[in-house]
Design an enzyme around this catalytic site. Structure first.
Site, PDB file in Angstrom:
ATOM      1  N   PHE A  14      87.586  34.009  17.098  1.00 18.80           N
ATOM      2  CA  PHE A  14      87.295  32.571  17.103  1.00 18.80           C
ATOM      3  C   PHE A  14      87.956  31.862  18.289  1.00 18.80           C
ATOM      4  CE2 PHE A  14      85.699  31.773  12.462  1.00 18.80           C
ATOM      5  CZ  PHE A  14      84.535  32.478  12.760  1.00 18.80           C
ATOM      6  N   ARG A  15      88.616  32.648  19.159  1.00 22.91           N
ATOM      7  CA  ARG A  15      88.965  32.200  20.521  1.00 22.91           C
ATOM      8  C   ARG A  15      90.014  31.120  20.634  1.00 22.91           C
ATOM      9  NH1 ARG A  15      87.070  36.724  22.512  1.00 22.91           N
ATOM     10  NH2 ARG A  15      84.846  36.836  22.903  1.00 22.91           N
ATOM     11  N   HIS A 125      91.162  49.327  18.231  1.00 22.28           N
ATOM     12  CA  HIS A 125      90.006  49.362  19.114  1.00 22.28           C
ATOM     13  C   HIS A 125      90.197  50.644  19.915  1.00 22.28           C
ATOM     14  CE1 HIS A 125      87.069  47.733  22.213  1.00 22.28           C
ATOM     15  NE2 HIS A 125      87.549  48.841  22.750  1.00 22.28           N
ATOM     16  N   ASP A 223      82.245  41.586  14.479  1.00 21.11           N
ATOM     17  CA  ASP A 223      82.858  41.568  15.811  1.00 21.11           C
ATOM     18  C   ASP A 223      82.297  40.395  16.624  1.00 21.11           C
ATOM     19  OD1 ASP A 223      84.395  42.100  18.006  1.00 21.11           O
ATOM     20  OD2 ASP A 223      83.326  43.923  18.604  1.00 21.11           O
ATOM     21  N   HIS A 227      80.770  34.489  24.149  1.00 22.19           N
ATOM     22  CA  HIS A 227      81.028  34.118  25.547  1.00 22.19           C
ATOM     23  C   HIS A 227      79.884  33.208  25.962  1.00 22.19           C
ATOM     24  CE1 HIS A 227      84.133  37.219  26.017  1.00 22.19           C
ATOM     25  NE2 HIS A 227      83.312  38.067  25.425  1.00 22.19           N
TER      26      HIS A 227
HETATM   27  C1  NCD Z   1      85.607  41.435  22.186  1.00 19.36           C
HETATM   28  C2  NCD Z   1      85.951  40.067  22.751  1.00 19.36           C
HETATM   29  O1  NCD Z   1      85.159  39.533  23.552  1.00 19.36           O
HETATM   30  O2  NCD Z   1      86.976  39.501  22.371  1.00 19.36           O
HETATM   31  N1  NCD Z   1      84.563  42.000  22.975  1.00 19.36           N
HETATM   32  C3  NCD Z   1      83.726  42.994  22.641  1.00 19.36           C
HETATM   33  O3  NCD Z   1      82.940  43.392  23.486  1.00 19.36           O
HETATM   34  N2  NCD Z   1      83.700  43.527  21.434  1.00 19.36           N
HETATM   35  C4  NCD Z   1      86.821  42.306  22.135  1.00 19.36           C
HETATM   36  C5  NCD Z   1      86.659  43.568  21.283  1.00 19.36           C
HETATM   37  O4  NCD Z   1      86.450  43.484  20.076  1.00 19.36           O
HETATM   38  O5  NCD Z   1      86.772  44.674  21.811  1.00 19.36           O
HETATM   39 ZN    ZN Z   2      86.371  42.565  18.483  1.00 19.62          ZN
HETATM   40 ZN    ZN Z   3      87.261  45.860  20.074  1.00 21.01          ZN
END
Ligand code: NCD
Ligand code: ZN
Ligand code: ZN
Length: 355
Positions: A14-15, A125, A223, A227
């Site tokens: 959620f950044r 991860h 996940d 962006h």
């Molecule tokens: C995730 C992110 O943008 O925070 N990106 C992704 O490609 N899954 C990070 C992650 O979960 O690896």
């Molecule tokens: Zn992730």
């Molecule tokens: Zn990840």
């Protein structure tokens, strides 16, 4: 219409703080509520990363604006074992063994072992052979704590994660994008279908579905990694795709195509995530459990449309797909937060864990 326990999405980004141009706890949680998700576990790759007690407290303060219930994963970072041990009310420790958004990759395998020893459950991860490496560390050090493998994307990764010696200690999560897309989708979507781990072959995609049928897959999580379009259009685009709004519709559409049963959706999206992370009073519909519910219209046909999305990034790799089966009402802690297309801004709570 059909009622399910609200979904527990154990893997979202959620950044907040630091990347709120992409998402924040309000917009992310509104999108989640619209997608039938009533609890999320947030990931630590924010700015600053959630790798100190102060950063955890700050995130806790920021998350209070969420309209779905929330919990936090604490990040592993060199030297922070004592903070890992002191961190209060966290779902798990997240450890990055490969490169992804946020640059939190750990190279020191001694430290990896220390994290596995210090935390009752670690989410990794780890891609491909890194999963095997993680498991060897656990076996070699006779570690009894649990390992949760995030976003397993290939047949090989599934095999590494679920090898016999360690089966009971390891849980496996898969994402909707790896279930509903494969590397052929890169041709038309380009960077908008680029995430970590990358989309794999149709054969790998089939292996994940087989894993669901065989009960090898323990959880489905979005996940959700938003962006902005502008960022995705750059040559040096970031990895990740949004997912909280489309996960349940994709699964209900798959139900309508006889690819998955409703009890399996309930197990993988509600009951098991609650069990894996020991979240109290959630994941099933039962007296004494929290009133977190989603009502779905199993016959509703609707296209995924970017302009309908509540995520700040306003795009989806599934844009244009017509799906049958949509959440129509979401209830969090007994309060209706989504109904008839409308969102109600009623604040939710941090989840608690059984110890
Ligand atoms: C995730 C992110 O943008 O925070 N990106 C992704 O490609 N899954 C990070 C992650 O979960 O690896
Ligand atoms: Zn992730
Ligand atoms: Zn990840």
């Amino acid at each position: 219409n059909f009622a399910l326990p609200g979904l527990i999405d154990c893997h979202v980004h959620f950044r907040e703080p630091g990347l709120t141009h992409k998402e924040d706890f309000l917009t992310g949680s509104m999108a989640a509520a619209k997608g039938g998700i009533t609890t999320i576990l947030d990931m630590p790759n924010t700015i600053p990363p959630t790798t100190t007690l102060a950063a955890l407290e700050e995130k806790r303060r920021l998350a209070a604006k969420s309209i779905v219930n929330y919990g936090f994963n604490f990040g592993a970072s060199p030297g922070n074992i004592s903070d890992i041990k002191k961190a209060k009310n966290i779902a798990a420790v997240k450890l990055y063994m490969d490169y992804t958004t946020g640059d939190m990759k750990i190279d020191d395998l001694e430290f990896v072992a220390d994290v596995f020893k210090a935390s009752k459950i670690t989410i990794i991860h780890a891609e491909d052979i890194s999963i095997q490496n993680a498991i060897e560390i656990i076996i070699k050090n006779k570690i009894k704590n649990k390992l949760h493998v995030a976003h397993v994307s290939s047949e090989k990764e599934l095999q590494y994660a679920k090898q016999n010696k360690i089966k009971k200690q390891v849980t496996v999560e898969v994402t909707p994008h790896h279930l509903f897309m494969n590397d052929k989708d890169l041709q038309h979507l380009g960077s908008f279908a680029e995430m970590k781990p990358r989309l794999k072959t149709e054969n790998d995609q089939k292996a994940l579905w087989l894993g669901i049928q065989n009960g090898i897959v323990d959880a489905i999580a979005s996940d959700h990694a938003p962006h902005l379009k502008e960022e995705k259009e750059q040559a040096n685009y970031p990895f990740g795709v949004p997912g909280v709004e489309t996960m349940l519709p994709l699964l209900l559409d798959a139900f309508n195509k006889n690819r998955i049963s409703l009890p399996t959706i309930q197990k993988l999206c509600c009951e098991n995530p609650a069990g894996i992370f020991k979240i109290k009073n959630k994941g099933i519909i039962k007296e004494g459990y929290d009133a977190d519910l989603v009502v779905a219209d199993l016959d509703k046909r609707q296209a995924v449309r970017n302009e309908d999305l509540l995520t700040k990034c306003k795009w989806s790799p599934f844009e244009g797909k017509i799906l049958k089966g949509w959440p129509v009402m979401t209830i969090v802690n007994g309060n209706v937060v989504f109904n008839d297309g409308k969102i109600f801004d009623i604040k939710a709570k941090e989840v608690q864990y059984a110890t």
